[in-house]
Design a protein around this motif. Structure first.
Motif, mmCIF file in Angstrom:
data_model
loop_
_atom_site.group_PDB
_atom_site.id
_atom_site.type_symbol
_atom_site.label_atom_id
_atom_site.label_comp_id
_atom_site.label_asym_id
_atom_site.label_seq_id
_atom_site.Cartn_x
_atom_site.Cartn_y
_atom_site.Cartn_z
ATOM 1 N N VAL A 249 27.297 -64.597 -34.894
ATOM 2 C CA VAL A 249 28.724 -63.593 -35.070
ATOM 3 C C VAL A 249 29.418 -63.731 -33.688
ATOM 4 N N VAL A 250 30.796 -63.895 -33.605
ATOM 5 C CA VAL A 250 31.606 -63.726 -32.355
ATOM 6 C C VAL A 250 32.501 -62.809 -32.241
ATOM 7 N N LEU B 262 34.817 -63.524 -29.160
ATOM 8 C CA LEU B 262 36.320 -63.375 -29.187
ATOM 9 C C LEU B 262 36.674 -61.893 -28.865
ATOM 10 N N THR B 263 38.202 -62.102 -28.573
ATOM 11 C CA THR B 263 38.850 -60.706 -28.382
ATOM 12 C C THR B 263 39.194 -60.121 -29.694
ATOM 13 N N PRO B 264 39.475 -58.947 -29.550
ATOM 14 C CA PRO B 264 39.936 -58.149 -31.107
ATOM 15 C C PRO B 264 41.047 -59.034 -31.579
ATOM 16 N N GLU B 265 41.966 -59.381 -30.798
ATOM 17 C CA GLU B 265 43.281 -60.013 -31.367
ATOM 18 C C GLU B 265 42.848 -61.170 -32.088
ATOM 19 N N GLN B 266 41.976 -62.219 -31.410
ATOM 20 C CA GLN B 266 41.502 -63.238 -32.106
ATOM 21 C C GLN B 266 40.791 -63.144 -33.432
ATOM 22 N N VAL B 267 39.927 -61.923 -33.370
ATOM 23 C CA VAL B 267 39.027 -61.856 -34.615
ATOM 24 C C VAL B 267 40.108 -61.384 -35.576
#
Length: 460
Positions: A80-81, A438-443
């Motif tokens: 989980v990333v 990942l960053t929150p934006e990437q998520v």
């Protein structure tokens, strides 16, 4: 009726303990259970130093999650990333490198921990860890390779540097690693007639003023006595100032020519926890005594990644230490609370009195404190091995470990290296993927389609 989707992140003591309890207590119609882990085995972490020393084979401490056909949990091989708690979706990087999404109704976070590092010049490029199965196998290869390279060298300075080993961390992992690997080199050098055994130097370094302070002054002193009698130099109140490919420089000014730095200076919660934006204590996720995460609907956390209140100790701010003993019991407690939540029953706070501590120093040496009784020497080592053997989850694992112990005691070791990662440095960054998240934006790029569809439930 749709079945709630339960996602369990992590296949360590906490995650596997939770899944097994859920399987026993929940009927198949009550929930869909999914376990997310990069590896399809549960690692028995306390025995890693014995894997590095060649006493146990790697398979002995890697308990397969797929061996039994009767378990109904779906296993997803990936890490989980990122987590979108608003949409209730996990982003998973599979072992093929693809990103997939896993929606949940209840999320159990047990991602464990990673090696704690500091901004020390050269550390990331030259230190080796002892946190994963691959690292333990690599370290064994590396240590034996140093004997081979020292034997092949005619340069006295190079030979001395290759035969000096530095272990940082005076806790359980570091102390056991230094003790077990020192026995490995002491016995292996007998097969190298060109090498002087007195050239082999082991150093155990820790910034703390005492060795394994959790054991108390008496047992800490006993452990120190065992190590120093074996010739291991223990330096307390000292840390590493810098490291390169030829030497380790300590904060007291000493420069130790060495090609081996094994870093075991504590652990930090999985970087996954830092991506949630939730409250943490010393990097661990704040949870209630029932182990649910305040403010995050349907999220539970436990083990090394969670700051679980230690009610048995009492006192404000006391949290459970990141030990296997607590993780196993927390896994069962979270499962019971999750079952109670699904059935609209009362949940209960986690409480557990510490059963004691055991430290296996290899050979016939150990220090242990079972139920407050202080032991050292052979009795302590027998207690330590008995505890670990009993704690192994499967009879197959117990048989393998006991067989390995008996075979090693009778026949010894052949000191064979496999050539694992021979062309690579094998440093911390090669084994612990701490930059994979990942960053929150990437998520949100991966979970956008789920927003607005929260609470639709699972498959019927």
């Amino acid at each position: 009726m749709t079945r709630p989707r339960i996602l369990v992140v992590g296949a360590g003591f906490a995650g596997v303990g939770c899944v097994r309890r859920l399987e026993r207590r929940l009927a198949e119609r009550e929930a869909l259970i999914t376990l997310l882990s990069p590896f399809s085995y549960q690692l028995y972490l306390p025995l890693l130093p014995q894997v590095a020393a060649g006493v146990l084979t790697p398979q002995s401490v890697a308990l397969s999650l797929r061996r039994s056909q009767r378990h109904r949990t779906r296993i997803v091989p990936g890490g989980v990333v990122g987590i979108d708690t608003a949409a209730k979706v996990c982003v998973v990087r599979t072992i093929s490198g693809e990103f997939v999404t896993e929606p949940y109704d209840h999320l159990v976070l047990a991602p464990g921990s990673v090696t704690r590092t500091f901004d020390i010049p050269g550390l990331a490029d030259h230190a080796r860890g002892m946190k994963t199965l691959a690292e333990a196998v690599y370290i064994r290869d590396h240590v034996i390779a140093q004997l081979d390279l020292a034997d092949a060298s005619d340069d006295d300075a190079e030979r001395a540097a290759r035969l000096r080993f530095v272990v940082v961390g005076g806790g359980y992992a570091g102390t056991e690693t230094a003790a077990c690997l020192q026995l490995l080199t002491r016995n292996a050098v007998k097969r190298y007639p060109r090498l002087d055994p007195d050239l082999i130097k082991w150093h155990l370094v820790d910034i703390a003023p005492k060795l394994m302070p959790e054991l108390g002054d008496k047992l800490g002193a006993a452990a120190m006595d065992i190590l120093t009698k074996r010739g291991i130099e223990v330096s307390l109140g000292v840390s590493v100032a810098s490291v390169d490919d030829e030497a380790v420089t300590l904060t007291d000014g000493r420069v130790l020519p060495s090609r081996t730095l094994i870093w075991t200076a504590g652990v930090a919660a999985s970087p996954l926890i830092g991506t949630l934006g939730a409250e943490t204590v010393r990097g661990r996720l704040v949870v209630s005594a029932e182990m649910d995460v305040p403010g995050l609907d349907g999220v539970w956390a436990l083990g090394d990644a969670a700051a679980v209140p230690d009610l048995a100790k009492g006192g404000e701010g006391a949290i459970c230490p990141p030990t296997a003993q607590h993780a196993m019991r927390q896994g069962k407690a979270v499962a019971d609370n999750l079952v109670a939540t699904l059935r609209r029953e009362q949940t209960h706070p986690y409480t557990h009195k510490d059963l004691g501590l055991v430290v296996d120093l290899g050979g016939m040496d150990g220090v242990s404190k079972p139920l407050g009784v202080e032991l050292h020497g052979a009795p302590a080592q027998a207690v330590a091995r008995g505890y670990h053997w009993a704690a192994l989850r499967t009879n197959v694992a117990k048989t393998r470990v006991m067989t390995n112990w008996l075979l090693n005691a009778v026949a010894g070791d052949d000191y064979v290296r496999t050539g694992f990662l021979a062309s690579k440095a094998g440093t911390l960054r090669d084994f612990e993927y701490t930059d994979a998240y990942l960053t929150p934006e990437q998520v949100r790029l991966h979970t956008g389609s789920f927003r607005g569809a929260v609470g639709t439930g699972g498959d019927d």
